[in-house]
Write a protein that holds these residues in place. Structure first.
Motif, PDB file in Angstrom:
ATOM      1  N   LEU A   1      -6.735  -2.034   2.731  1.00 53.45           N
ATOM      2  CA  LEU A   1      -7.112  -3.020   3.741  1.00 53.45           C
ATOM      3  C   LEU A   1      -8.340  -3.793   3.280  1.00 53.45           C
ATOM      4  CD1 LEU A   1      -6.502  -0.888   6.939  1.00 53.45           C
ATOM      5  CD2 LEU A   1      -5.186  -2.872   6.169  1.00 53.45           C
TER       6      LEU A   1
ATOM      7  N   ALA B   1       0.844  -1.193   0.000  1.00 55.90           N
ATOM      8  CA  ALA B   1       0.000   0.000   0.000  1.00 55.90           C
ATOM      9  C   ALA B   1       0.878   1.241   0.000  1.00 55.90           C
ATOM     10  CB  ALA B   1      -0.912   0.004   1.228  1.00 55.90           C
TER      11      ALA B   1
ATOM     12  N   LEU C   1       0.156  -8.887   4.756  1.00 52.91           N
ATOM     13  CA  LEU C   1       0.756  -7.565   4.896  1.00 52.91           C
ATOM     14  C   LEU C   1       2.261  -7.706   5.013  1.00 52.91           C
ATOM     15  CD1 LEU C   1      -1.554  -5.704   7.452  1.00 52.91           C
ATOM     16  CD2 LEU C   1      -1.624  -5.631   4.969  1.00 52.91           C
TER      17      LEU C   1
ATOM     18  N   ARG D   1       3.580   0.653   8.148  1.00 53.12           N
ATOM     19  CA  ARG D   1       3.261  -0.772   8.211  1.00 53.12           C
ATOM     20  C   ARG D   1       2.621  -1.140   9.547  1.00 53.12           C
ATOM     21  NH1 ARG D   1       8.358  -0.860   5.452  1.00 53.12           N
ATOM     22  NH2 ARG D   1       9.466  -1.347   7.383  1.00 53.12           N
TER      23      ARG D   1
ATOM     24  N   LEU E   1      -4.478   2.895   2.301  1.00 53.63           N
ATOM     25  CA  LEU E   1      -4.286   1.808   3.263  1.00 53.63           C
ATOM     26  C   LEU E   1      -4.377   0.412   2.648  1.00 53.63           C
ATOM     27  CD1 LEU E   1      -6.475   3.342   6.110  1.00 53.63           C
ATOM     28  CD2 LEU E   1      -3.976   3.192   6.074  1.00 53.63           C
TER      29      LEU E   1
ATOM     30  N   ASP F   1       2.852   2.268   3.084  1.00 55.64           N
ATOM     31  CA  ASP F   1       4.051   1.516   3.454  1.00 55.64           C
ATOM     32  C   ASP F   1       5.322   2.328   3.221  1.00 55.64           C
ATOM     33  OD1 ASP F   1       2.499  -0.615   4.172  1.00 55.64           O
ATOM     34  OD2 ASP F   1       2.774  -1.710   2.294  1.00 55.64           O
TER      35      ASP F   1
ATOM     36  N   ARG G   1      -1.082  -0.251   9.443  1.00 63.64           N
ATOM     37  CA  ARG G   1      -1.866  -1.214   8.664  1.00 63.64           C
ATOM     38  C   ARG G   1      -2.123  -2.496   9.450  1.00 63.64           C
ATOM     39  NH1 ARG G   1       0.133  -2.869   3.136  1.00 63.64           N
ATOM     40  NH2 ARG G   1      -2.058  -3.343   2.755  1.00 63.64           N
ATOM     41  N   HIS G   2      -1.107  -2.978  10.160  1.00 62.97           N
ATOM     42  CA  HIS G   2      -1.279  -4.196  10.965  1.00 62.97           C
ATOM     43  C   HIS G   2      -2.335  -3.983  12.043  1.00 62.97           C
ATOM     44  CE1 HIS G   2       1.946  -7.132   9.802  1.00 62.97           C
ATOM     45  NE2 HIS G   2       2.345  -6.072   9.139  1.00 62.97           N
TER      46      HIS G   2
END
Length: 445
Positions: A131, A38, A372, A48, A129, A41, A51-52
């Motif tokens: 996601l 993404a 991811l 990162r 993002l 990142d 996102r996690h």
């Protein structure tokens, strides 16, 4: 052996000691070690990590969706699809035209601009993002989804648009307590039922809905500080050069995070950029193409109900026919001309709409292949650990079956839909706010 750790809520393993060079190669490839990369990142560890954490928030809401899913029935599903339509671009477009043609011209203009802002905000964060939507193997979706999940378009727009109408009417209209109560019930039911419908249909997690509402509240709060300024600016003919408006929206689209081929987020924002551009130019220039003045800003409150219903119905019918015919003609002409120009310039191009309809877009629901990139990525300690990025030239978007069976790589081509939609929707909106009202006067409506 390198140590391994679980991420994404314990659903899959990642190599904790992955080197930067290996990571860059893996996320460009198309194998089982492919990562869903993404734009965020690029911020490194912070991007990162975010996102996690957001993915964990999406997955933790799965039991809620499974509980709702147990109570689905064909009739309820049909009802929820109808309610979900009340949060789509198609519905808001009709509502925008209804307001600007029949109810309150000023509210219609501000509603249109706010709609463009809302779509841009949701599409921007979704593309930033990347996601996923709820797990496909646990939650059965009742609708197809082609764009990423967080934040929810329906939730964000369901926050800003219905409640802006409520606030605007409270400030600018004198309604009785009974009328205000009825209006509040309509607005609140509209807003919250649209959000719930997305959970019921299994296309959004609670995290998507909450984040969409949160961003929506921020957008609406900021908009309420500047809406009068914006309307005064575009209504007093201060947009002296329409090219400035075009360049502004072109810059916003340029700053929009790049999408995977077939993802509708960017093209939807192109449509809305065209809508807002046409609206601003039409209102600020007021060229009176047919020689008639504009309609009254609002329909008189003492208009008899029968006259109101007649005028509203006829204006919608006449306006819809005019817009539909104009759209059909414009789309054919503009798309044809753009394709000819691309061919003359020797540019490769494709249609993201055709690409998406053919089923070649990346699967947007969470599954075992959704990985991811790890939060921490070490630099290679020696040359033996390095993998040359020259071994892989394709981007993440070039791993679909479509690209394996054709020579055309959408990630390296121009999307003909982008300029086409920008131009078509800008011209259509200009016609809707400038020409159609004069047509109403011409035929006695």
């Amino acid at each position: 052996m390198s140590k391994r750790t679980t991420v994404n809520g314990g659903n899959q393993d990642m190599d904790k000691d992955l080197t930067e060079e290996k990571y860059k190669l893996l996320h460009k490839g198309g194998g089982q070690d492919d990562f869903i990369h993404a734009p965020i990142d690029k911020l490194g560890v912070a991007g990162r990590w975010l996102r996690h954490k957001l993915l964990d928030g999406i997955l933790v809401g799965t039991p809620v969706l499974q509980t709702i899913q147990k109570h689905r029935t064909p009739k309820r599903t049909l009802l929820m699809k109808m309610i979900s339509f009340l949060g789509t671009e198609d519905f808001y477009t009709v509502l925008f035209l209804l307001i600007i043609w029949c109810l309150d011209g000023r509210l219609g203009r501000l509603f249109g601009v706010l709609m463009g802002i809302g779509f841009y905000a949701a599409g921007f964060f979704k593309s930033l993002l990347c996601l996923p939507r709820p797990p496909f193997n646990k939650v059965k979706p009742e609708e197809k989804a082609y764009d990423w999940a967080l934040p929810s378009h329906h939730s964000l727009l369901g926050t800003i648009l219905p409640w802006y109408i409520w606030i605007y009417i409270n400030v600018h209209q004198e309604l009785s307590s009974v009328q205000l109560t009825c209006l509040f019930l309509v607005i609140s039911s509209w807003s919250f039922s649209v959000m719930f419908s997305r959970l019921y249909l299994g296309v959004h997690s609670p995290a998507d809905i909450v984040s969409g509402g949160f961003v929506g509240v921020l957008v609406l709060s900021l908009w309420l500080q500047v809406d009068d300024i914006v309307d005064n600016f575009i209504s007093q003919q201060k947009v002296e050069n329409p090219l400035q408006c075009v360049l502004l929206f072109a810059a916003l689209l340029y700053l929009h995070p790049k999408c995977d081929p077939g993802n509708p987020s960017f093209t939807d924002n192109c449509c809305l950029a065209g809508v807002v551009t046409g609206l601003i130019i039409g209102r600020s220039q007021r060229s009176r193409l047919l020689g008639f003045p504009s309609l009254l800003e609002t329909l008189p409150l003492d208009t008899p109900l029968s006259n109101f219903i007649f005028l509203t119905s006829m204006r919608l019918i006449v306006g819809a026919i005019f817009v539909f015919v104009a759209r059909t003609i414009l789309k054919f002409i503009v798309t044809t001309v753009i394709e000819i120009v691309f061919k003359l310039l020797g540019l490769q191009f494709y249609s993201s709409s055709t690409y998406r309809d053919a089923g070649h877009t990346r699967f947007k629901h969470y599954n075992e292949n959704f990985r991811l990139p790890p939060i921490y990525i070490k630099q290679a300690e020696n040359e033996d650990d390095e993998l040359s990025s020259s071994d892989s030239t394709n981007s993440i978007c070039s791993t679909s079956s479509y690209e394996k069976t054709t020579e055309m790589n959408p990630a390296l081509c121009w999307d003909v839909v982008v300029p086409s939609k920008c131009i078509v929707y800008a011209v259509l909106t200009y016609l809707a706010v400038e020409v159609v009202p004069q047509v109403f006067i011409l035929i006695g409506l």
